[in-house]
Design an enzyme around this catalytic site. Structure first.
Site, PDB file in Angstrom:
ATOM      1  N   ASP A 115       0.865  -5.989   2.067  1.00 57.70           N
ATOM      2  CA  ASP A 115       1.543  -7.292   1.968  1.00 57.70           C
ATOM      3  C   ASP A 115       2.045  -7.798   3.322  1.00 57.70           C
ATOM      4  O   ASP A 115       1.897  -8.981   3.643  1.00 57.70           O
ATOM      5  CB  ASP A 115       2.746  -7.206   1.017  1.00 57.70           C
ATOM      6  CG  ASP A 115       2.333  -7.018  -0.426  1.00 57.70           C
ATOM      7  OD1 ASP A 115       1.141  -7.207  -0.739  1.00 57.70           O
ATOM      8  OD2 ASP A 115       3.191  -6.681  -1.247  1.00 57.70           O
ATOM      9  N   THR A 116       2.680  -6.914   4.089  1.00 54.70           N
ATOM     10  CA  THR A 116       3.422  -7.403   5.269  1.00 54.70           C
ATOM     11  C   THR A 116       3.175  -6.635   6.559  1.00 54.70           C
ATOM     12  O   THR A 116       3.727  -6.988   7.587  1.00 54.70           O
ATOM     13  CB  THR A 116       4.939  -7.351   4.998  1.00 54.70           C
ATOM     14  OG1 THR A 116       5.361  -5.977   4.897  1.00 54.70           O
ATOM     15  CG2 THR A 116       5.303  -8.100   3.725  1.00 54.70           C
ATOM     16  N   ARG A 117       2.354  -5.588   6.517  1.00 59.43           N
ATOM     17  CA  ARG A 117       2.222  -4.723   7.688  1.00 59.43           C
ATOM     18  C   ARG A 117       1.819  -5.474   8.952  1.00 59.43           C
ATOM     19  O   ARG A 117       2.392  -5.279  10.023  1.00 59.43           O
ATOM     20  CB  ARG A 117       1.201  -3.609   7.404  1.00 59.43           C
ATOM     21  CG  ARG A 117       0.959  -2.696   8.597  1.00 59.43           C
ATOM     22  CD  ARG A 117      -0.024  -1.574   8.259  1.00 59.43           C
ATOM     23  NE  ARG A 117      -1.347  -2.078   7.928  1.00 59.43           N
ATOM     24  CZ  ARG A 117      -1.908  -1.957   6.742  1.00 59.43           C
ATOM     25  NH1 ARG A 117      -1.249  -1.366   5.761  1.00 59.43           N
ATOM     26  NH2 ARG A 117      -3.111  -2.427   6.507  1.00 59.43           N
TER      27      ARG A 117
ATOM     28  N   GLY B 243      -1.850  10.459  -3.951  1.00 59.46           N
ATOM     29  CA  GLY B 243      -1.338  11.633  -4.630  1.00 59.46           C
ATOM     30  C   GLY B 243      -0.402  12.472  -3.796  1.00 59.46           C
ATOM     31  O   GLY B 243       0.240  13.386  -4.301  1.00 59.46           O
TER      32      GLY B 243
ATOM     33  N   ARG C 299       5.622  -2.591   1.877  1.00 64.15           N
ATOM     34  CA  ARG C 299       4.305  -2.405   1.286  1.00 64.15           C
ATOM     35  C   ARG C 299       3.280  -2.909   2.281  1.00 64.15           C
ATOM     36  O   ARG C 299       3.152  -4.114   2.515  1.00 64.15           O
ATOM     37  CB  ARG C 299       4.221  -3.178  -0.028  1.00 64.15           C
ATOM     38  CG  ARG C 299       2.902  -2.999  -0.768  1.00 64.15           C
ATOM     39  CD  ARG C 299       2.821  -1.641  -1.433  1.00 64.15           C
ATOM     40  NE  ARG C 299       1.663  -1.556  -2.320  1.00 64.15           N
ATOM     41  CZ  ARG C 299       0.632  -0.753  -2.105  1.00 64.15           C
ATOM     42  NH1 ARG C 299       0.598   0.026  -1.041  1.00 64.15           N
ATOM     43  NH2 ARG C 299      -0.378  -0.724  -2.956  1.00 64.15           N
ATOM     44  N   GLY C 300       2.552  -1.996   2.883  1.00 69.69           N
ATOM     45  CA  GLY C 300       1.657  -2.318   3.984  1.00 69.69           C
ATOM     46  C   GLY C 300       0.696  -3.463   3.770  1.00 69.69           C
ATOM     47  O   GLY C 300       0.627  -4.384   4.592  1.00 69.69           O
TER      48      GLY C 300
ATOM     49  N   GLU D 219      11.506   5.635  -1.938  1.00 67.40           N
ATOM     50  CA  GLU D 219      12.349   5.345  -0.769  1.00 67.40           C
ATOM     51  C   GLU D 219      13.556   4.518  -1.173  1.00 67.40           C
ATOM     52  O   GLU D 219      14.689   4.795  -0.764  1.00 67.40           O
ATOM     53  CB  GLU D 219      11.526   4.598   0.295  1.00 67.40           C
ATOM     54  CG  GLU D 219      10.460   5.431   0.970  1.00 67.40           C
ATOM     55  CD  GLU D 219       9.600   4.633   1.930  1.00 67.40           C
ATOM     56  OE1 GLU D 219       8.832   5.243   2.690  1.00 67.40           O
ATOM     57  OE2 GLU D 219       9.680   3.378   1.899  1.00 67.40           O
TER      58      GLU D 219
END
Length: 324
Positions: free
Chosen positions: A32-34, A62, A29-30, A96
């Site tokens: 949060d941790t990207r 979307g 999740r970008g 994913e």
């Protein structure tokens, strides 16, 4: 042919080469941790020569999951879902994960989850962290879809994986030092743990792999092969003791480890090493006026420290860690 597309609610960018096989697929999740843990892990894997699929740009709201993403998972040997606080809020991440777990059942790939800032209980839906996020999905997605996502989360939580919260409280001392140096200790230690270069041992002691130790020592030795007093760190007890007694220290030195058994050190020895940041002493004593000395000292470890210190005005004003 190289195709670059924006994909994933993780908010990252992806480079996908058709027909290529990936060593690792990163699902995260970008927001949060990207820019911290995931980026550090990505580059650490690249440095090991591992072909990594990562998505860095993000998809439009979307947009449906693309076949190339599913194919990238299919073409990967290992999939690493990085569970963070809002991972389950992303339908993209959950899609994913669902696909990974389905492939895992047929032994076609390995799934190694990382529990970044959540627990196994959170991912098992035993707490409200992910349960609430799944509840929100029910407003926009079919019941069966959400049920399969829930199932995938629970199955992934059963895998041991890596829990970055298990680094141990003893890492605090190291993080204080690295943070003071302007580094990123939390992300760095997490990556080193994942690569098995450091471990947390008995009583939360931070253990370092011999390979990493040798690498660091080799770098320091190359600073000056002949004169240890002109290196940044002196960890050999005999070399350090000889250097201090002979007053051969220099401004280059930032760390000293030595057994000073039976030695009385004075300000004169330490004026030669004004930039020392780490001092690990065993035995010994200090004598004299230490006013205005140790301006850069951040970590003082003194085993078998004497009950009565003979020094006066010994007050390192920038000290972060005192270990007696």
């Amino acid at each position: 042919m190289m195709k670059t597309r924006s994909c994933s609610e993780t908010g990252s960018t992806s480079h996908y080469t058709f027909g290529a096989k990936f060593g690792v697929f990163l699902s995260f999740r970008g927001p949060d941790t990207r820019t911290n843990f995931t980026d550090s892990l990505y580059h650490a894997l690249l440095d090991k020569g591992i072909h990594v699929f990562i998505d860095k740009k993000g998809i439009d709201i979307g947009e449906e999951i693309g076949l190339e993403i599913l194919q990238a998972i299919n073409d990967s040997k290992i999939c690493i879902p990085i569970f963070s606080k809002s991972y389950a809020s992303s339908s993209w991440c959950l899609h994913e994960l669902k696909h990974m777990m389905e492939r895992r059942k047929t032994n076609e790939l390995e799934v190694l989850p990382i529990f970044y800032d959540v627990t196994h209980a959170d991912v098992k839906l035993e707490t409200n962290v992910y349960r609430y996020q799944l509840t929100q999905h029910k407003l926009k997605h079919e019941t069966e879809t959400v049920r399969l996502w829930r199932k995938a989360l629970k199955e992934a939580a059963k895998i041991k994986g890596w829990d970055t919260k298990d680094i141990g409280e003893n890492k605090r001392a190291a993080t204080y030092m690295w943070d003071d140096c302007g580094l990123f200790p939390n992300e760095g230690i997490d990556v080193l743990l994942l690569m098995s270069l450091v471990k947390v041992g008995v009583k939360n002691k931070l253990w370092m792999h011999d390979q990493l130790k040798d690498l660091g020592k080799g770098i320091v030795r190359n600073e000056n092969c002949k004169d240890s007093g002109k290196r940044s760190r002196v960890w050999n007890h005999e070399e350090a003791l000889d250097m201090m007694i002979r007053k051969k220290g220099t401004e280059t030195i930032e760390a000293i480890c030595a057994n000073f058994d039976g030695v009385l050190l004075t300000p004169e020895e330490f004026t030669k090493v004004p930039n020392i940041r780490f001092l690990a002493m065993i035995n010994g004593n200090l004598s004299g006026n230490f006013k205005d000395l140790f301006p850069e000292l951040r970590w003082l470890s003194w085993k078998n420290c004497p009950l009565y210190l003979q020094a006066t005005n010994f007050c390192p004003k920038n000290l972060l860690i005192l270990d007696l």
